[in-house]
Design a protein around this motif. Structure first.
Motif, PDB file in Angstrom:
ATOM      1  N   SER A   1       0.804  -1.229   0.000  1.00  0.00           N
ATOM      2  CA  SER A   1       0.000   0.000   0.000  1.00  0.00           C
ATOM      3  C   SER A   1       0.835   1.277   0.000  1.00  0.00           C
ATOM      4  O   SER A   1       0.453   2.254  -0.669  1.00  0.00           O
ATOM      5  N   PRO A   2       1.989   1.354   0.726  1.00  0.00           N
ATOM      6  CA  PRO A   2       2.773   2.606   0.624  1.00  0.00           C
ATOM      7  C   PRO A   2       3.257   2.905  -0.794  1.00  0.00           C
ATOM      8  O   PRO A   2       3.404   4.072  -1.172  1.00  0.00           O
ATOM      9  N   VAL A   3       3.491   1.840  -1.578  1.00  0.00           N
ATOM     10  CA  VAL A   3       3.918   2.040  -2.965  1.00  0.00           C
ATOM     11  C   VAL A   3       2.773   2.600  -3.803  1.00  0.00           C
ATOM     12  O   VAL A   3       2.984   3.381  -4.738  1.00  0.00           O
ATOM     13  N   LEU A   4       1.553   2.206  -3.463  1.00  0.00           N
ATOM     14  CA  LEU A   4       0.394   2.631  -4.241  1.00  0.00           C
ATOM     15  C   LEU A   4      -0.053   4.040  -3.890  1.00  0.00           C
ATOM     16  O   LEU A   4      -0.819   4.645  -4.644  1.00  0.00           O
ATOM     17  N   VAL A   5       0.391   4.542  -2.737  1.00  0.00           N
ATOM     18  CA  VAL A   5      -0.064   5.864  -2.296  1.00  0.00           C
ATOM     19  C   VAL A   5       0.363   6.939  -3.282  1.00  0.00           C
ATOM     20  O   VAL A   5      -0.430   7.829  -3.642  1.00  0.00           O
ATOM     21  N   GLY A   6       1.627   6.904  -3.724  1.00  0.00           N
ATOM     22  CA  GLY A   6       2.123   7.943  -4.628  1.00  0.00           C
ATOM     23  C   GLY A   6       1.285   8.096  -5.877  1.00  0.00           C
ATOM     24  O   GLY A   6       0.754   9.188  -6.147  1.00  0.00           O
ATOM     25  N   PRO A   7       1.123   7.034  -6.698  1.00  0.00           N
ATOM     26  CA  PRO A   7       0.290   7.157  -7.896  1.00  0.00           C
ATOM     27  C   PRO A   7      -1.150   7.537  -7.584  1.00  0.00           C
ATOM     28  O   PRO A   7      -1.775   8.322  -8.321  1.00  0.00           O
ATOM     29  N   ALA A   8      -1.694   6.984  -6.500  1.00  0.00           N
ATOM     30  CA  ALA A   8      -3.090   7.287  -6.163  1.00  0.00           C
ATOM     31  C   ALA A   8      -3.262   8.762  -5.815  1.00  0.00           C
ATOM     32  O   ALA A   8      -4.241   9.403  -6.222  1.00  0.00           O
TER      33      ALA A   8
ATOM     34  N   VAL B   1      -1.407  11.248  -6.824  1.00  0.00           N
ATOM     35  CA  VAL B   1      -1.247  12.060  -8.037  1.00  0.00           C
ATOM     36  C   VAL B   1      -2.558  12.127  -8.810  1.00  0.00           C
ATOM     37  O   VAL B   1      -2.996  13.197  -9.255  1.00  0.00           O
ATOM     38  N   VAL B   2      -3.230  10.983  -8.964  1.00  0.00           N
ATOM     39  CA  VAL B   2      -4.474  10.934  -9.737  1.00  0.00           C
ATOM     40  C   VAL B   2      -5.612  11.614  -8.979  1.00  0.00           C
ATOM     41  O   VAL B   2      -6.336  12.469  -9.513  1.00  0.00           O
ATOM     42  N   LEU B   3      -5.796  11.232  -7.718  1.00  0.00           N
ATOM     43  CA  LEU B   3      -6.921  11.762  -6.947  1.00  0.00           C
ATOM     44  C   LEU B   3      -6.680  13.194  -6.484  1.00  0.00           C
ATOM     45  O   LEU B   3      -7.636  13.932  -6.232  1.00  0.00           O
ATOM     46  N   GLY B   4      -5.408  13.564  -6.334  1.00  0.00           N
ATOM     47  CA  GLY B   4      -5.118  14.899  -5.844  1.00  0.00           C
ATOM     48  C   GLY B   4      -5.167  15.982  -6.895  1.00  0.00           C
ATOM     49  O   GLY B   4      -5.242  17.180  -6.564  1.00  0.00           O
TER      50      GLY B   4
ATOM     51  N   LEU C   1      -1.453  21.640  -0.570  1.00  0.00           N
ATOM     52  CA  LEU C   1      -0.861  21.233   0.707  1.00  0.00           C
ATOM     53  C   LEU C   1      -1.356  19.852   1.128  1.00  0.00           C
ATOM     54  O   LEU C   1      -0.587  19.021   1.635  1.00  0.00           O
ATOM     55  N   ALA C   2      -2.657  19.595   0.933  1.00  0.00           N
ATOM     56  CA  ALA C   2      -3.211  18.280   1.292  1.00  0.00           C
ATOM     57  C   ALA C   2      -2.571  17.174   0.462  1.00  0.00           C
ATOM     58  O   ALA C   2      -2.202  16.115   0.981  1.00  0.00           O
ATOM     59  N   ARG C   3      -2.441  17.435  -0.840  1.00  0.00           N
ATOM     60  CA  ARG C   3      -1.835  16.417  -1.703  1.00  0.00           C
ATOM     61  C   ARG C   3      -0.378  16.183  -1.334  1.00  0.00           C
ATOM     62  O   ARG C   3       0.071  15.026  -1.205  1.00  0.00           O
TER      63      ARG C   3
END
Length: 552
Positions: free
Chosen positions: A463-470, A472-475, A488-490
């Motif tokens: 999951s920590p690896v997936l946080v970055g791409p997620a 970027v897309v959701l933020g 700032l939140a992103r």
């Protein structure tokens, strides 16, 4: 260090109390499942013990299993009614009677005054029993009226009489699947021991010959009940009957063995309730463990300077580690104690629900075994301590001076290793899951559960690896819509992917559980709808006997 620990608990009291709610909920379900199952078991043990107290020995058929039906419940072969005479001739037997009843495959549905079936629509079992004149061998007691004496007379349990507004002397319609429905004259209302309806099962009592006609057991019975003469022990009667019937394909039990067998059958019938509550308790504890892990990680990150100062003035790594674990033990202990109280309250509510839906339990207080209380407290404390192990070790590694930065508290593995480990776990889980879904696997529950658990573990590890791409897309839309706050939140979510991932795990579990239940419900609905469309696709109207049982 103890005083510092207690002051730390007071300083972060609200946060720790909110964290403990997860443990409280998990322990509540766990304790509630134990209390309600112990109560049910004790209540029905007592009920059957008193209702069949006069039975000293039982003769019944041997176990049988349908060919080609793996996992099917074991049934028993009926025995010839002629054995009754042989049993009565055994020295020491004061009296013996036959016992005949229908099975769940032969529902006997009583139709109420409003022309609607009684009991069966809620999925409760419906049985027919033969009336026995020997009060010591008959668990049923007439509350109003009299016993049935002819084939056209019926006695029903008290709850069925109330639900159907049935009055003595009136005609009662009874569906006897697969035979045509028949009318009987209601001559009595009975109770089973102290309850109006045993475990929600509607009871219709007839003469022995009438029940044999309904079940198709002409000349055969399900079992023979015996009581011993005064001064003769149950073991003696059991031994003599077994010797007299050694050439017959029957099984002879003592009254105590028979009561244990009946209580075990009731316990198995309610095993679904225990499993349901235990699974939800385990899920609650698992979610609680992640929340506590998260909370201690965040709290310790905020207390880096405080812990570093303790190290600087002489606190050893072991003292810091023990201090953090003591905080966790305190949270777990309080949560476990509160969970035990919540579990008892849950059991009270479950008992009221069972009574409301017709699964009436015999009277008596809740059974709160010492092991239930101890287990609830120990499990709550143990789960909290386990969840705090990693944060406590990280806290102990803080250097007196060099750890004045927040980053010093975390020394995790590189994300590349997490990605590889998570991918391998997911691949292994998918492989095991596919094996479990093969139709030729006899017991695939273990494979399916193990595969699902491995997939979840793999997703958690990666999951920590997936946080970055997620992020970027959701933020991206958040950044455009909220400006500086969105950026700032992103950036804050990307700054520490491990913490962001661990924070989301508890929510992931909850969403996974909701998704699981939703998918299962939709699958059942679609399967049933598809089957009905296939079988009745061109049918405009469908007419069946009232309650779905019986013939027209």
């Amino acid at each position: 260090m103890l005083r510092i620990t207690l002051r730390g608990l007071r300083a972060h009291l609200l946060r720790f109390l909110l964290t403990g709610i997860a443990i409280v909920l998990g322990v509540t379900f766990l304790v509630g499942s134990f209390v309600i199952t112990d109560t049910i078991k004790a209540a029905f043990n007592d009920l059957f013990a008193k209702a069949t107290n006069g039975t000293d020995a039982v003769v019944q058929g041997v176990e049988s299993r349908s060919v080609g039906a793996p996992g099917e419940d074991v049934g028993r072969q009926p025995i010839p009614e002629s054995i009754l005479a042989a049993v009565k001739r055994v020295p020491g037997v004061a009296n013996a009677v036959v016992d005949v009843e229908t099975t769940t495959d032969q529902p006997v549905t009583v139709i109420g005054h409003d022309h609607k079936p009684i009991g069966g629509t809620a999925g409760t079992p419906q049985f027919a029993f033969n009336w026995t004149d020997d009060a010591a061998l008959n668990p049923w007691r007439i509350a109003h009226g009299r016993p049935p004496r002819t084939g056209d007379e019926i006695v029903v349990d008290a709850q069925t009489a109330r639900d159907g507004h049935l009055a003595l002397g009136t005609e009662v319609l009874v569906n006897e699947a697969p035979r045509p429905a028949r009318h009987y004259r209601l001559v009595g209302v009975a109770s089973f021991g102290r309850v109006d309806r045993p475990l929600g099962a509607t009871g219709a009592l007839f003469t022995t010959r009438e029940v044999q006609r309904i079940t198709g057991l002409d000349g055969r019975v399900d079992r023979i009940l015996e009581r011993a003469s005064p001064g003769v022990s149950a073991d003696t009667v059991h031994t003599r009957i077994a010797a007299a019937l050694r050439a017959e394909p029957v099984e002879v039990l003592t009254g105590a063995q028979y009561r244990t067998q009946q209580s075990d059958a009731i316990r198995k019938a309610l095993n679904f309730l225990y499993i349901f509550l235990t699974v939800f308790g385990a899920v609650g504890l698992l979610v609680g463990a992640f929340i506590i892990f998260n909370t201690f990680t965040i709290v310790l990150a905020q207390r880096t300077r405080e812990l570093a100062l303790l190290r600087a003035i002489g606190a050893s790594p072991g003292q810091v580690r023990r201090s953090v674990r003591l905080e966790a033990a305190a949270v777990g202990l309080v949560g476990g104690v509160a969970g035990v109280g919540g579990g008892i309250g849950l059991a009270v509510g479950l008992r009221a629900i069972l009574d409301a839906v017709g699964l009436q339990l015999p009277g008596g207080s809740l059974v709160i075994a010492p092991r239930t209380v101890v287990l609830g407290i120990v499990v709550g404390t143990a789960v909290t301590l386990v969840a705090a192990l990693v944060p406590s070790r990280r806290a102990a590694r803080i250097a007196p001076v060099a750890a004045m930065r927040e980053s010093a508290i975390e020394q995790p593995l590189p994300l590349r290793r997490r990605a590889v480990a998570g991918l391998l776990a997911v691949a292994a889980g998918v492989a095991v899951l596919l094996v479990g879904l093969e139709s030729h696997i006899t017991d695939n529950t273990f494979y399916v559960a193990a595969g699902a658990l491995a997939i979840f573990a793999g997703v958690f590890v990666a999951s920590p690896v997936l946080v970055g791409p997620a992020v970027v897309v959701l933020g991206a839309p958040i950044r455009r819509l909220r400006g500086v706050s969105g950026r700032l939140a992103r950036d804050n979510a990307r700054r520490n992917p491990r913490r962001s991932a661990f924070t989301a795990v508890a929510l992931t579990l909850g969403v996974a559980l909701v998704g699981f239940i939703t998918i299962i419900g939709a699958s059942f609905k679609q399967t049933i709808a598809g089957a009905l469309d296939t079988q009745l696709g061109a049918t405009d109207y469908f007419i069946s006997a009232s309650g779905g049982s019986g013939t027209l």
